[in-house]
Design an enzyme around this catalytic site. Structure first.
Site, short mmCIF file in Angstrom:
data_model
loop_
_atom_site.label_atom_id
_atom_site.label_comp_id
_atom_site.label_asym_id
_atom_site.label_seq_id
_atom_site.Cartn_x
_atom_site.Cartn_y
_atom_site.Cartn_z
N VAL A 1 0.84 -1.20 0.00
CA VAL A 1 0.00 0.00 0.00
C VAL A 1 0.87 1.25 0.00
CG1 VAL A 1 -1.81 1.25 1.25
CG2 VAL A 1 -1.71 -1.25 1.38
N CYS A 2 0.45 2.26 -0.75
CA CYS A 2 1.05 3.59 -0.67
C CYS A 2 -0.09 4.60 -0.64
CB CYS A 2 2.00 3.85 -1.85
SG CYS A 2 1.17 3.98 -3.45
N ARG A 3 0.19 5.85 -0.82
CA ARG A 3 -0.87 6.86 -0.74
C ARG A 3 -1.88 6.73 -1.88
NH1 ARG A 3 1.01 12.68 0.26
NH2 ARG A 3 2.38 12.09 -1.43
#
Length: 79
Positions: free
Chosen positions: A36-38
């Site tokens: 997950v990232c932004r």
């Protein structure tokens, strides 16, 4: 770190993309892993790094934390 502090999934582990190749041993191979990232862009790169290193139970989360928090799921802020 700034993105992590702004909001992350409870019980997630922070491994910045630029450190992932040298820290792959910290990622379990016997469990499903969601990177997950932004926004979902760098997480796809992280997924690919893990797949190239032999991980099979790995995916990335489309939409990242932006969609996660917009959907009202739990978010932890701070370090």
């Amino acid at each position: 770190q700034e993105e992590w502090d702004a909001g992350h999934i409870p019980d997630a582990t922070l491994i910045p993309l630029d450190q992932l190749q040298t820290r792959v041993n910290e990622v379990p191979q016997d469990k499903r892993v969601v990177v997950v990232c932004r926004s979902g862009n760098r997480s796809a790169q992280g997924r690919d790094i893990l797949k190239q290193a032999g991980w099979t139970l790995v995916t990335s989360m489309a939409g990242g934390m932006n969609q996660w928090s917009a959907a009202g799921y739990d978010v932890v802020t701070g370090p």
